[in-house]
Design a protein around this motif. Structure first.
Motif, PDB file in Angstrom:
ATOM      1  N   GLN A  46      -9.336  -8.230  -2.977  1.00  0.00           N
ATOM      2  CA  GLN A  46      -8.437  -7.753  -2.040  1.00  0.00           C
ATOM      3  C   GLN A  46      -7.015  -8.560  -1.966  1.00  0.00           C
ATOM      4  O   GLN A  46      -5.826  -7.959  -2.105  1.00  0.00           O
ATOM      5  N   LEU A  47      -7.197  -9.854  -2.127  1.00  0.00           N
ATOM      6  CA  LEU A  47      -6.030 -10.619  -2.114  1.00  0.00           C
ATOM      7  C   LEU A  47      -5.284 -10.375  -3.261  1.00  0.00           C
ATOM      8  O   LEU A  47      -3.922 -10.151  -3.053  1.00  0.00           O
ATOM      9  N   HIS A  48      -5.662 -10.526  -4.320  1.00  0.00           N
ATOM     10  CA  HIS A  48      -5.185 -10.307  -5.869  1.00  0.00           C
ATOM     11  C   HIS A  48      -4.309  -8.845  -5.689  1.00  0.00           C
ATOM     12  O   HIS A  48      -3.286  -8.704  -5.992  1.00  0.00           O
ATOM     13  N   HIS A  49      -5.275  -7.709  -5.161  1.00  0.00           N
ATOM     14  CA  HIS A  49      -4.676  -6.593  -5.085  1.00  0.00           C
ATOM     15  C   HIS A  49      -3.480  -6.272  -4.152  1.00  0.00           C
ATOM     16  O   HIS A  49      -2.394  -5.700  -4.302  1.00  0.00           O
ATOM     17  N   TRP A  50      -3.610  -6.983  -3.028  1.00  0.00           N
ATOM     18  CA  TRP A  50      -2.589  -6.874  -2.002  1.00  0.00           C
ATOM     19  C   TRP A  50      -1.163  -7.696  -2.518  1.00  0.00           C
ATOM     20  O   TRP A  50      -0.211  -7.213  -2.563  1.00  0.00           O
ATOM     21  N   TYR A  51      -1.592  -8.722  -3.183  1.00  0.00           N
ATOM     22  CA  TYR A  51      -0.299  -9.677  -3.663  1.00  0.00           C
ATOM     23  C   TYR A  51       0.455  -8.862  -4.828  1.00  0.00           C
ATOM     24  O   TYR A  51       1.655  -8.880  -5.048  1.00  0.00           O
ATOM     25  N   GLU A  52      -0.486  -8.185  -5.777  1.00  0.00           N
ATOM     26  CA  GLU A  52      -0.031  -7.759  -6.953  1.00  0.00           C
ATOM     27  C   GLU A  52       0.650  -6.339  -6.437  1.00  0.00           C
ATOM     28  O   GLU A  52       1.972  -6.193  -6.972  1.00  0.00           O
ATOM     29  N   THR A  53       0.287  -5.746  -5.607  1.00  0.00           N
ATOM     30  CA  THR A  53       0.719  -4.411  -5.179  1.00  0.00           C
ATOM     31  C   THR A  53       2.278  -4.610  -4.546  1.00  0.00           C
ATOM     32  O   THR A  53       3.218  -4.088  -4.780  1.00  0.00           O
ATOM     33  N   ARG A  54       2.212  -5.901  -3.650  1.00  0.00           N
ATOM     34  CA  ARG A  54       3.578  -6.158  -2.882  1.00  0.00           C
ATOM     35  C   ARG A  54       4.608  -6.589  -3.763  1.00  0.00           C
ATOM     36  O   ARG A  54       5.702  -6.375  -3.695  1.00  0.00           O
ATOM     37  N   LEU A  55       4.170  -7.252  -4.902  1.00  0.00           N
ATOM     38  CA  LEU A  55       5.251  -7.850  -6.008  1.00  0.00           C
ATOM     39  C   LEU A  55       5.601  -6.697  -6.743  1.00  0.00           C
ATOM     40  O   LEU A  55       6.937  -6.580  -6.920  1.00  0.00           O
ATOM     41  N   LYS A  56       4.849  -5.741  -7.145  1.00  0.00           N
ATOM     42  CA  LYS A  56       5.383  -4.390  -7.669  1.00  0.00           C
ATOM     43  C   LYS A  56       6.204  -3.616  -7.008  1.00  0.00           C
ATOM     44  O   LYS A  56       7.374  -3.394  -7.483  1.00  0.00           O
ATOM     45  N   MET A  57       5.998  -3.531  -5.571  1.00  0.00           N
ATOM     46  CA  MET A  57       6.738  -2.825  -4.928  1.00  0.00           C
ATOM     47  C   MET A  57       8.117  -3.442  -4.624  1.00  0.00           C
ATOM     48  O   MET A  57       9.099  -2.780  -4.675  1.00  0.00           O
ATOM     49  N   ARG A  58       8.049  -4.980  -4.358  1.00  0.00           N
ATOM     50  CA  ARG A  58       9.425  -5.503  -4.390  1.00  0.00           C
ATOM     51  C   ARG A  58      10.227  -5.487  -5.730  1.00  0.00           C
ATOM     52  O   ARG A  58      11.571  -5.477  -5.706  1.00  0.00           O
ATOM     53  N   GLU A  59       9.620  -5.262  -6.691  1.00  0.00           N
ATOM     54  CA  GLU A  59      10.250  -5.285  -8.082  1.00  0.00           C
ATOM     55  C   GLU A  59      10.911  -3.908  -8.382  1.00  0.00           C
ATOM     56  O   GLU A  59      12.136  -3.847  -8.811  1.00  0.00           O
ATOM     57  N   LEU A  60      10.114  -2.641  -7.679  1.00  0.00           N
ATOM     58  CA  LEU A  60      10.749  -1.381  -7.439  1.00  0.00           C
ATOM     59  C   LEU A  60      11.630  -1.376  -6.539  1.00  0.00           C
ATOM     60  O   LEU A  60      12.565  -0.140  -6.359  1.00  0.00           O
ATOM     61  N   LYS A  69      -6.474  -0.978   0.765  1.00  0.00           N
ATOM     62  CA  LYS A  69      -7.318  -1.770   0.139  1.00  0.00           C
ATOM     63  C   LYS A  69      -8.112  -1.154  -1.048  1.00  0.00           C
ATOM     64  O   LYS A  69      -8.164   0.031  -1.173  1.00  0.00           O
ATOM     65  N   LEU A  70      -8.723  -1.920  -1.797  1.00  0.00           N
ATOM     66  CA  LEU A  70      -9.502  -1.509  -2.966  1.00  0.00           C
ATOM     67  C   LEU A  70     -10.567  -0.750  -2.720  1.00  0.00           C
ATOM     68  O   LEU A  70     -11.292  -1.307  -1.611  1.00  0.00           O
ATOM     69  N   SER A  71     -11.316  -0.045  -3.402  1.00  0.00           N
ATOM     70  CA  SER A  71     -12.568   0.392  -3.187  1.00  0.00           C
ATOM     71  C   SER A  71     -13.765  -0.592  -3.228  1.00  0.00           C
ATOM     72  O   SER A  71     -13.296  -1.520  -4.065  1.00  0.00           O
ATOM     73  N   ASP A  72     -14.734  -0.397  -2.626  1.00  0.00           N
ATOM     74  CA  ASP A  72     -15.748  -1.513  -2.985  1.00  0.00           C
ATOM     75  C   ASP A  72     -16.001  -1.979  -4.383  1.00  0.00           C
ATOM     76  O   ASP A  72     -16.037  -3.169  -4.896  1.00  0.00           O
TER      77      ASP A  72
END
Length: 151
Positions: A46-60, A69-72
């Protein structure tokens, strides 16, 4: 000169070959164990997903207040992959460190041997100098005896 067998490279290749089965084993174990799934695999995923999503959104250039959150199932798969790769990285780093220490110890032993040889050579030279000095003194005494005996 014969090159040394690259043990570290062989170990690294072996570790890489074991990575996929290890990740699959961890993934299967995470799916079967609620504790492992909840406390070991899902938080880093979940931390990896949160960080990766935030980083991609910032780049865009997009702004978002929250990240879904990611599914289980996805979190378990991602977490198991992260854990498997982390284990592989740690084992690889330990292998490299062990090889480095082995080489350092080998080099230190070689330097100590060279130092011991140098010390022995210096002692031999000193012994020879002392012997030469003693023999010179004896020669001088013999010459004095010969001169006094001729008169």
């Amino acid at each position: 000169m014969v090159a040394a067998f690259p043990v570290a490279k062989l170990a690294y290749l072996g570790i890489r070959q074991l990575s996929k089965p290890l990740a699959n084993f961890i993934r299967d174990r995470a799916r079967a164990s609620p504790f492992f799934k909840k406390y070991v695999c899902m938080p880093p995923a979940q931390l990896h997903h949160w960080y990766e999503t935030r980083l991609k959104m910032r780049e865009l250039g997009l702004k978002s207040k929250s990240v879904a959150k990611l599914s289980d199932i996805d979190a378990v798969d991602t977490g198991a992959t992260i854990l498997g790769e982390t284990i592989i990285y740690i084992v690889s780093a330990l292998t490299i460190f062990a090889e480095y220490r082995r080489q350092a110890n080998k080099e230190q032993a070689k330097e100590e041997l060279a130092s011991d040889k140098m010390t022995d050579l210096e002692k031999s030279v000193q012994d020879l100098k002392q012997l030469v000095t003693e023999q010179r003194d004896q020669c001088e005494q013999l010459q004095l005896l010969l001169k006094s005996g001729k008169k």
